[in-house]
Design an enzyme around this catalytic site. Structure first.
Site, PDB file in Angstrom:
ATOM      1  N   ARG A 139       0.866  -1.186   0.000  1.00 45.23           N
ATOM      2  CA  ARG A 139       0.000   0.000   0.000  1.00 45.23           C
ATOM      3  C   ARG A 139       0.899   1.232   0.000  1.00 45.23           C
ATOM      4  O   ARG A 139       1.791   1.351   0.825  1.00 45.23           O
ATOM      5  CB  ARG A 139      -0.902   0.063   1.233  1.00 45.23           C
ATOM      6  CG  ARG A 139      -1.486   1.458   1.418  1.00 45.23           C
ATOM      7  CD  ARG A 139      -2.526   1.586   2.466  1.00 45.23           C
ATOM      8  NE  ARG A 139      -3.764   0.965   2.024  1.00 45.23           N
ATOM      9  CZ  ARG A 139      -4.953   1.231   2.580  1.00 45.23           C
ATOM     10  NH1 ARG A 139      -5.041   2.088   3.575  1.00 45.23           N
ATOM     11  NH2 ARG A 139      -6.030   0.628   2.140  1.00 45.23           N
ATOM     12  N   HIS A 195      -7.497   0.687  -6.209  1.00 49.79           N
ATOM     13  CA  HIS A 195      -7.685  -0.024  -4.936  1.00 49.79           C
ATOM     14  C   HIS A 195      -8.480  -1.309  -5.248  1.00 49.79           C
ATOM     15  O   HIS A 195      -9.645  -1.452  -4.847  1.00 49.79           O
ATOM     16  CB  HIS A 195      -8.432   0.880  -3.950  1.00 49.79           C
ATOM     17  CG  HIS A 195      -8.384   0.425  -2.528  1.00 49.79           C
ATOM     18  ND1 HIS A 195      -7.623  -0.662  -2.103  1.00 49.79           N
ATOM     19  CD2 HIS A 195      -9.011   0.894  -1.413  1.00 49.79           C
ATOM     20  CE1 HIS A 195      -7.791  -0.808  -0.806  1.00 49.79           C
ATOM     21  NE2 HIS A 195      -8.624   0.111  -0.359  1.00 49.79           N
ATOM     22  N   GLN A 204     -10.390  -3.620  -2.588  1.00 47.69           N
ATOM     23  CA  GLN A 204     -11.617  -3.005  -2.066  1.00 47.69           C
ATOM     24  C   GLN A 204     -12.792  -3.319  -2.993  1.00 47.69           C
ATOM     25  O   GLN A 204     -13.890  -3.652  -2.543  1.00 47.69           O
ATOM     26  CB  GLN A 204     -11.434  -1.486  -1.938  1.00 47.69           C
ATOM     27  CG  GLN A 204     -12.685  -0.754  -1.501  1.00 47.69           C
ATOM     28  CD  GLN A 204     -13.092  -1.050  -0.067  1.00 47.69           C
ATOM     29  OE1 GLN A 204     -12.275  -0.967   0.842  1.00 47.69           O
ATOM     30  NE2 GLN A 204     -14.355  -1.405   0.164  1.00 47.69           N
ATOM     31  N   ASP A 237     -16.820   8.173  -1.409  1.00 45.49           N
ATOM     32  CA  ASP A 237     -15.508   8.013  -0.763  1.00 45.49           C
ATOM     33  C   ASP A 237     -15.110   9.382  -0.203  1.00 45.49           C
ATOM     34  O   ASP A 237     -15.741  10.404  -0.529  1.00 45.49           O
ATOM     35  CB  ASP A 237     -14.492   7.516  -1.815  1.00 45.49           C
ATOM     36  CG  ASP A 237     -13.103   7.260  -1.236  1.00 45.49           C
ATOM     37  OD1 ASP A 237     -12.984   7.124   0.003  1.00 45.49           O
ATOM     38  OD2 ASP A 237     -12.130   7.193  -2.013  1.00 45.49           O
ATOM     39  N   CYS A 284     -16.106   2.797   1.102  1.00 45.58           N
ATOM     40  CA  CYS A 284     -14.972   1.921   1.411  1.00 45.58           C
ATOM     41  C   CYS A 284     -14.472   2.112   2.843  1.00 45.58           C
ATOM     42  O   CYS A 284     -13.841   1.224   3.406  1.00 45.58           O
ATOM     43  CB  CYS A 284     -13.842   2.155   0.418  1.00 45.58           C
ATOM     44  SG  CYS A 284     -13.331   3.885   0.320  1.00 45.58           S
ATOM     45  N   ARG A 333     -13.849  -7.402   3.127  1.00 42.94           N
ATOM     46  CA  ARG A 333     -12.448  -7.173   2.754  1.00 42.94           C
ATOM     47  C   ARG A 333     -11.616  -8.409   3.091  1.00 42.94           C
ATOM     48  O   ARG A 333     -10.747  -8.838   2.347  1.00 42.94           O
ATOM     49  CB  ARG A 333     -11.861  -5.966   3.520  1.00 42.94           C
ATOM     50  CG  ARG A 333     -12.475  -4.615   3.230  1.00 42.94           C
ATOM     51  CD  ARG A 333     -12.338  -4.209   1.787  1.00 42.94           C
ATOM     52  NE  ARG A 333     -10.971  -4.301   1.306  1.00 42.94           N
ATOM     53  CZ  ARG A 333      -9.980  -3.451   1.596  1.00 42.94           C
ATOM     54  NH1 ARG A 333     -10.213  -2.391   2.352  1.00 42.94           N
ATOM     55  NH2 ARG A 333      -8.752  -3.619   1.115  1.00 42.94           N
TER      56      ARG A 333
END
Ligand code: CP
Ligand code: NVA
Length: 331
Positions: free
Chosen positions: A108, A135, A138, A231, A272, A317
């Site tokens: 990440r 991402h 996700q 988001d 998310c 997740r």
């Protein structure tokens, strides 16, 4: 045709076919069921993975750690400080060192190029745990959650509101195009995704019989939505100076009750996370006091409503990341 993802990296959804994504979703469903009934699944015992985090994380880090431990693997966490990576040692050299010790690498951080380079030089599967551009883990969790709620993906209407050119906007557009979901992004023009990616997604969408729409009109864009997604307005790694202009640009894209009333009556709300839906965070409080607001991308009312599935999404997740590790490391 049988799907075999052994040895593959998971860097962005563009690299995966709809059949491969379907395989990962089905595997995640099986792993979720197995965990619920207490079936141990330590099929990767003896393997080790390293988790590289140049940016903060709760869900992604915990999902990789719990997923790996459930599969019987050892994990090493390397945070933004404390390793040589990027400071005294290049990505290329770091990749070659880690590839000699670990069976898989999660990354990440910042540019997509870094995670692509890690995969190129380490010679072991590398998983993208978020870059500035994408991402993908996700989106796997999001697709699983949507399928759990509606029983299918194809033909649904998905509406994203907010910064449509960030990692989530980009990845959701790709994920929807791949899985036959009609994707609409509601955002000011300055925050539309890059034309090159939109063109690519429109091509993919055509193959999968769905559409990609970009609009500045949130009220119209959200009509007939089955899924409403937002988001944060400022992503990790962006400078503090952007807050003021971003708040102005995105104010009318806030997901509130009034806007939600334009979506389908059984629409779900997704995010998310983490989310600024109240002032119970340090940054939320600072920004709130500075600009005189109490909520940002979503109101607390919508976040806490029955339509909100954000914590199912967060749980998923773990199941989906576990599926990615199992499929790519194999047995
Ligand atoms: N959604 C997500 O990636 O959360 P974290 O930043 O907590 O990992
Ligand atoms: N766009 C957000 C996603 C966090 C999961 C960020 O990059 O900060």
């Amino acid at each position: 045709m049988a799907i075999n993802l052994r040895g593959r990296s998971f860097l962005k959804l563009l690299d995966y076919t709809p059949e491969e994504i379907r395989y990962l979703l089905d595997l995640a469903k099986d792993l979720k069921k197995a965990k619920r009934i207490g079936q141990a699944n330590e099929v990767l015992k003896g393997k080790n993975v390293v988790l590289l985090f140049e940016k903060d994380s709760t869900r992604t880090r915990c999902a990789f750690e719990v997923g790996a431990m459930d599969l019987g693997m050892g994990t090493t966490y390397l945070g933004p400080s404390g390793s040589q990576m990027g400071k005294k040692e290049s990505i290329k050299d770091t990749a070659r060192v880690l590839g000699r010790m670990y069976d898989g690498i999660e990354y990440r951080g910042f540019s997509q190029e870094i995670v692509e380079d890690l995969a190129k030089y380490s010679k072991v599967p590398v998983w993208n745990g978020l870059t500035n551009e994408f991402h993908p883990t996700q989106v796997l969790a999001d697709l699983l959650t949507i399928e759990e709620k509606f029983g299918n993906l194809k033909g649904l209407n998905f509406v994203y509101l907010g910064d449509a050119r960030n990692n989530m906007g980009n990845s959701l557009m790709v994920g929807c195009a791949k899985m036959g979901i009609n994707f609409t992004a509601c955002a000011p023009k300055d925050l539309f995704p890059a034309k090159e990616l939109v063109d690519k997604c429109r091509e993919i969408a055509r193959e999968n019989e769905c559409t990609i729409t970009l609009t500045e009109d949130a009220e119209k864009g959200i009509k007939n939505a089955d899924v409403v997604y937002t988001d944060v307005w400022v992503s990790m790694g962006e400078p503090d100076e952007v807050w003021e202009s971003r708040l102005k640009l995105l104010k009318s894209y806030q997901v509130n009750k009034e806007l939600m009333n334009n979506a389908n009556h059984d629409a779900i709300f997704m995010h998310c996370l983490p989310s600024f839906h109240d002032l119970n965070t340090k940054i939320g409080k600072q920004i709130g006091e500075k600009f005189g607001i109490t909520e940002m991308e979503v109101t607390d009312e919508v976040f806490e409503s029955k339509q909100s599935v954000v914590f199912d999404e967060a749980e998923n997740r773990m199941h989906t990341i576990k599926a990615v590790m199992l499929a790519t490391l194999g047995v």
